[in-house]
Design an enzyme around this catalytic site. Structure first.
Site, mmCIF file in Angstrom:
data_model
loop_
_atom_site.group_PDB
_atom_site.id
_atom_site.type_symbol
_atom_site.label_atom_id
_atom_site.label_comp_id
_atom_site.label_asym_id
_atom_site.label_seq_id
_atom_site.Cartn_x
_atom_site.Cartn_y
_atom_site.Cartn_z
ATOM 1 N N LYS A 15 1.167 -1.460 0.233
ATOM 2 C CA LYS A 15 0.166 -0.093 -0.231
ATOM 3 C C LYS A 15 1.047 1.333 0.137
ATOM 4 O O LYS A 15 0.822 2.146 -0.990
ATOM 5 C CB LYS A 15 -0.784 -0.408 1.121
ATOM 6 N N SER A 16 2.220 1.286 0.645
ATOM 7 C CA SER A 16 2.776 2.995 0.386
ATOM 8 C C SER A 16 3.409 2.796 -0.183
ATOM 9 O O SER A 16 3.546 3.922 -1.142
ATOM 10 C CB SER A 16 3.999 2.555 2.229
ATOM 11 N N ARG A 20 2.564 6.123 -3.575
ATOM 12 C CA ARG A 20 4.364 7.052 -3.472
ATOM 13 C C ARG A 20 4.599 6.850 -5.109
ATOM 14 O O ARG A 20 4.484 7.892 -5.747
ATOM 15 C CB ARG A 20 5.692 6.741 -2.888
ATOM 16 N N ASP A 316 2.398 -0.811 11.604
ATOM 17 C CA ASP A 316 1.393 -1.653 11.312
ATOM 18 C C ASP A 316 1.212 -2.358 12.114
ATOM 19 O O ASP A 316 -0.770 -3.246 11.651
ATOM 20 C CB ASP A 316 0.973 -1.103 9.809
ATOM 21 N N LYS A 343 -4.634 6.461 14.816
ATOM 22 C CA LYS A 343 -4.207 5.731 13.623
ATOM 23 C C LYS A 343 -5.307 5.275 13.126
ATOM 24 O O LYS A 343 -6.400 6.144 13.085
ATOM 25 C CB LYS A 343 -3.579 4.453 13.693
HETATM 26 C C1 S3P Z 1 2.686 5.599 5.859
HETATM 27 C C2 S3P Z 1 3.674 4.960 7.064
HETATM 28 C C3 S3P Z 1 3.312 4.776 8.576
HETATM 29 C C4 S3P Z 1 1.703 4.331 9.080
HETATM 30 C C5 S3P Z 1 0.559 4.419 7.656
HETATM 31 C C6 S3P Z 1 1.706 4.538 6.014
HETATM 32 C C7 S3P Z 1 3.319 5.680 5.036
HETATM 33 O O1 S3P Z 1 2.543 6.134 9.607
HETATM 34 O O2 S3P Z 1 1.957 3.877 10.129
HETATM 35 O O3 S3P Z 1 -0.023 3.093 7.826
HETATM 36 O O4 S3P Z 1 3.091 5.070 3.696
HETATM 37 O O5 S3P Z 1 4.530 6.624 4.728
HETATM 38 P P1 S3P Z 1 3.351 7.465 9.873
HETATM 39 O O6 S3P Z 1 4.062 7.548 8.837
HETATM 40 O O7 S3P Z 1 2.340 8.841 10.554
HETATM 41 O O8 S3P Z 1 3.420 6.639 11.232
#
Ligand code: S3P
Length: 433
Positions: A15-16, A20, A316, A343
């Site tokens: 997902k991240s 991006r 996560d 979250k």
């Molecule tokens: C994410 C960063 C994390 C994570 C989130 C996805 C990202 O959050 O908990 O599910 O894709 O950059 P934080 O940057 O608030 O720690």
């Protein structure tokens, strides 16, 4: 002795990285080709927001097939006609705020009830320091906000917390604003943005600091090369099936094609301390990210302690870790995890309430959780609290033969893992007929 058969699970794209890849492809000079994008609600939100900003992103295919994105360049996005709705996606909201800080038009962002209760000043404050005009349209520190960017100043930011969203938002502002940005963090957060930026030809310099901290600096490029990318499977989605493989009575689960970037896989180290032996075979680089095969076999688990320095690498995975702790011998103590309160739900409160609802002793700490493991069957009704990872963590416990757990609001898994329940049922039927 013959090894007992493993069930194979292919988890959807990260997902991240999907968020991006879409954002950076929209800013590239030329056409990017992206495979294995996660076709779930959160990335669909990012795609929709980018379309509203003038980039023609195709529908994200269900089968991971290639998507071509014609980039608009670093200054090619246009003023949106309406408020940008970021739905449930904190990553969309925070990263897009960063992108927009470099554009000389105004845009408003909002989100669903959960997202509108999450803090935004962690990004809007440093962005304002760079020169972006940010107006809070509702409650302080919350969406909706209006951002008008334009001429930015360079920024040297000492971030009080490890947050990949904050770091990425600021790097993106440096990119679209054409200014140098450096961000220091107390503990290193996931580094997907940096890796993709490098793959697109930008100079991103990492400096490790004593005691686990790190600082990244972006020298703004004149343009970004288009991306040629296959998104690896999401470790955070794999974590639920790793847990199932460990807790199942026999057999095991094999998950190929999972991203094993070390800024994401902190859970594996914790599991080893708990007595499990999750194996990561044959990690190889796929583009800018390491990808491997994960194998999880049943193991008796013992309690452990997890504190500040480890949290960013498993941020996560705390819900699934709490689920595992409920089946471990002894008392697991998680601290330094105050971020979990902001979250998709207040995860500490949600986990404690749900664990108790199924007969597990759990105590909520201001910044963590204590879970006392039990061998008793776990039975009862839990709530997702509108949070995909809470739903999936209790789904795993409910899939074990001795347990009977009903998850209210289970549909929310579509945020990150459409098809999760079908896959869980398939594995449970194969491992525990
Ligand atoms: C994410 C960063 C994390 C994570 C989130 C996805 C990202 O959050 O908990 O599910 O894709 O950059 P934080 O940057 O608030 O720690």
């Amino acid at each position: 002795m013959m090894e007992e058969a493993c069930v194979e699970v292919r988890v959807p794209g990260d997902k991240s990285i999907t968020h991006r890849a879409l954002i950076l492809a929209a800013l590239a000079r030329g056409t990017s080709e992206l495979r294995g994008l996660l076709p779930a609600e959160d990335p669909n939100t990012t795609a929709r927001v980018l379309r509203a900003l003038g980039c023609a992103i195709p529908e994200l295919p269900r089968n991971g097939a290639a998507v071509r994105v014609a980039g608009r360049g670093l200054d090619g996005l246009r003023e949106p006609a309406d408020t940008l709705d970021c739905g449930n996606s904190g990553t969309t909201a925070r990263l897009v705020l960063g992108v927009l800080a470099g554009f000389p038009f105004a845009a408003s962002l909002t989100g669903d009830e959960s997202l509108r209760s999450r803090p935004m000043r962690r990004v809007t404050e440093p962005l304002a320091r760079m020169g972006a005009c940010i107006e809070e349209l509702g409650e302080p520190d919350r969406l909706p906000v209006r951002v008008r960017g334009g001429v930015l100043r360079p920024l040297d930011y000492d971030s009080p917390k490890a947050s990949a969203q904050v770091k990425s938002a600021l790097l993106l502002a440096g990119l679209t604003g054409g200014v140098r940005v450096s961000v220091a963090e107390p503990v290193r957060s996931r580094d997907h943005t940096e890796r993709l930026l490098r793959a697109m030809g930008a100079h991103v310099i990492l400096t490790q600091q004593p005691r686990g901290g790190a600082s990244v600096r972006l020298e703004p490029p004149r343009f970004l090369e288009p991306l040629e990318l296959t998104v690896p499977g999401d470790f955070s989605s794999a974590a639920f099936f790793i847990a199932l493989g460990l807790l199942a009575p026999a057999g095991g689960i094999r998950i190929p094609g999972v991203g094993v970037n070390p800024t994401r896989t902190g859970l594996l180290e914790v599991l080893r301390r708990m007595g499990a032996e999750p194996a990561v075979d044959a990690p190889r680089g796929v583009g800018s990210e390491a990808v491997g095969v994960i194998l999880a076999r049943p193991a008796p688990l013992r309690a452990t302690e997890v504190s500040d320095a480890e949290i960013p690498m498993l941020i996560d995975e705390v819900p699934v870790l709490a689920a595992l702790a409920s089946r471990a011998e002894g008392e697991t103590r998680i601290t330094g995890a105050r971020e979990l309160r902001v979250k998709e739900s207040d995860r500490l409160a949600a986990l404690a309430a749900n664990l108790r609802a199924i007969g597990v002793e759990a105590e909520e700490l201001p910044d963590g959780l204590v879970v006392r493991g039990t061998e008793r069957p776990l039975r009862g009704r839990v709530r997702s609290f509108g949070d995909h990872r809470i739903a999936m963590a209790f789904g795993v416990l409910g899939a074990l033969p001795e347990n009977e757990i009903e998850v209210e609001g289970a549909d929310v898994v579509s945020i990150s893992y459409p098809g999760f329940w079908e896959e869980l049922r398939r594995c449970a039927a194969a491992l525990m007929p």
